[in-house]
Design an enzyme around this catalytic site. Structure first.
Site, short mmCIF file in Angstrom:
data_model
loop_
_atom_site.label_atom_id
_atom_site.label_comp_id
_atom_site.label_asym_id
_atom_site.label_seq_id
_atom_site.Cartn_x
_atom_site.Cartn_y
_atom_site.Cartn_z
N LYS A 49 0.05 26.69 18.66
CA LYS A 49 1.29 26.28 17.97
C LYS A 49 2.00 25.20 18.79
O LYS A 49 2.51 24.22 18.24
CB LYS A 49 2.20 27.50 17.75
CG LYS A 49 1.72 28.34 16.57
CD LYS A 49 2.27 29.73 16.55
CE LYS A 49 1.50 30.54 15.52
NZ LYS A 49 1.69 31.96 15.59
N GLN A 93 5.69 36.23 17.68
CA GLN A 93 4.24 36.42 17.59
C GLN A 93 3.92 37.92 17.53
O GLN A 93 4.33 38.69 18.40
CB GLN A 93 3.57 35.77 18.82
CG GLN A 93 2.05 35.75 18.77
CD GLN A 93 1.51 34.88 17.64
OE1 GLN A 93 1.92 33.75 17.47
NE2 GLN A 93 0.58 35.43 16.88
N ASP A 116 7.86 31.98 9.30
CA ASP A 116 6.72 32.85 8.97
C ASP A 116 6.91 33.49 7.60
O ASP A 116 5.98 34.09 7.05
CB ASP A 116 6.59 33.96 10.03
CG ASP A 116 5.44 33.72 11.00
OD1 ASP A 116 4.56 32.91 10.68
OD2 ASP A 116 5.44 34.36 12.07
#
Ligand code: NAP
Length: 282
Positions: A49, A93, A116
């Site tokens: 990322k 994460q 997300d």
């Protein structure tokens, strides 16, 4: 033989488009990634990322926290990032260590920064077909399906898997695109009978080469979300690619399909969040 939907190539295209879009801007989109503990797979994802942000020219902050981080410490960090004007997207994460409640923590992210698409607010928006940030993997799968140029409306779409991050949002997106959607899971009876009627088949199961050619309709579009490690230690999907590619009209490979596309869509979502903040400023 199926046309292979090349995720690497398409992801690169998306990144290059974003790079161009932001090239003249003084303020850049900013992504913050929070990682707790040192799960090896998470480390790879987080590094990727950061790499993607650098390539495009986004601002990024990686917060690597020790395994024993307390809930209060994460809450404080999310609060700071929610209020940080340089940050437009925040992701935590997953998985988090067991002592941390991932649903509670994810939902502390400001919905406008939830790139997300995991917060209840964004999931609710998705359900009601209201503009919001959409989970990257299912959004990426839709991108692939649209790339085929085939119409989705009225097609039989079958999604195998009903997780909150892939299966359910995937089924909703297909329904909004006017497909007739069936969701299958581990308790589904006569799975092959259902999958073999699918014009669009999305496999999000987590079982190595589970979908065999006899389970697939001739000419189907097959999207393989699975990421499994086979007995030789190699990454493979939920679909038995070798046999299914002979029957499908389009297919995504693993590796090189949904994985890189998911990464690119995260960058797209960060840009979208950035634009929304710019528009709010007026
Ligand atoms: P998950 O939460 O474990 O969900 C798996 C789903 O598959 C569940 O709904 C389960 O049914 C269903 N299932 C399991 N065995 C089945 C069977 N024999 N027949 C029919 N359905 C069955 O997994 P996930 O998070 O959705 O991820 C699915 C796969 O996608 C994994 O391999 C994951 O690594 C991969 N993934 C890839 C990306 C990417 O970027 N490429 C992103 C996310 C996930 P029940 O609900 O009944 O248990």
């Amino acid at each position: 033989m199926a046309i292979i939907l090349d995720g690497k190539k398409e992801a690169k295209k998306i990144r290059m488009e974003l790079k161009e879009k932001i090239s003249g801007l003084k303020e850049k989109p900013g992504l913050a990634v929070i990682m707790v503990g040192d799960n090896p797979a998470s480390k790879v994802y987080v590094n990727n990322k950061e790499k993607d942000c650098k390539e495009i020219g986004f601002y990024s902050e990686i917060h690597k926290l020790p395994e024993k981080t307390t809930e209060t410490e994460i809450i404080d960090l999310i609060d700071k990032l929610n209020n940080n004007k340089k940050i437009h997207g925040i992701i935590v994460q997953l998985p988090l260590p067991k002592h941390l409640n991932s649903t509670k923590i994810t939902n502390l992210i400001l919905p406008e920064k939830d790139v997300d698409g995991f917060t209840f607010v964004n999931l609710g928006k998705l359900l009601t077909n209201t503009p919001g940030l959409i989970a990257c993997t299912p959004k990426g799968c839709m991108h692939f399906i649209k790339l085929t140029g085939e119409s989705i409306e009225g097609k039989n779409a079958v999604v195998i898997g009903r997780s909150n991050i892939v299966g359910k949002p995937m089924a909703i997106l297909l329904m909004h695109a006017n497909a007739t959607v069936t969701i299958c899971h581990s308790k589904t009876k006569n799975l092959s009978e259902i999958t073999s009627k699918a014009d669009i088949l999305v496999a999000a199961i987590g079982k190595e080469k589970f979908i065999k050619s006899e389970m697939v309709k001739q000419g189907a579009i097959v999207i393989d979300v699975g990421m499994n490690i086979d007995k030789n230690g190699k990454l493979c999907g939920d679909v038995d690619f070798e046999s299914v590619e002979k029957k499908a009209s389009f297919i995504t490979p693993v590796p090189g399909g949904v994985g890189p596309m998911t990464r690119a869509i995260l960058m797209q979502n960060t840009y979208e969040a950035f634009l929304n903040f710019q528009n709010m400023k007026g």
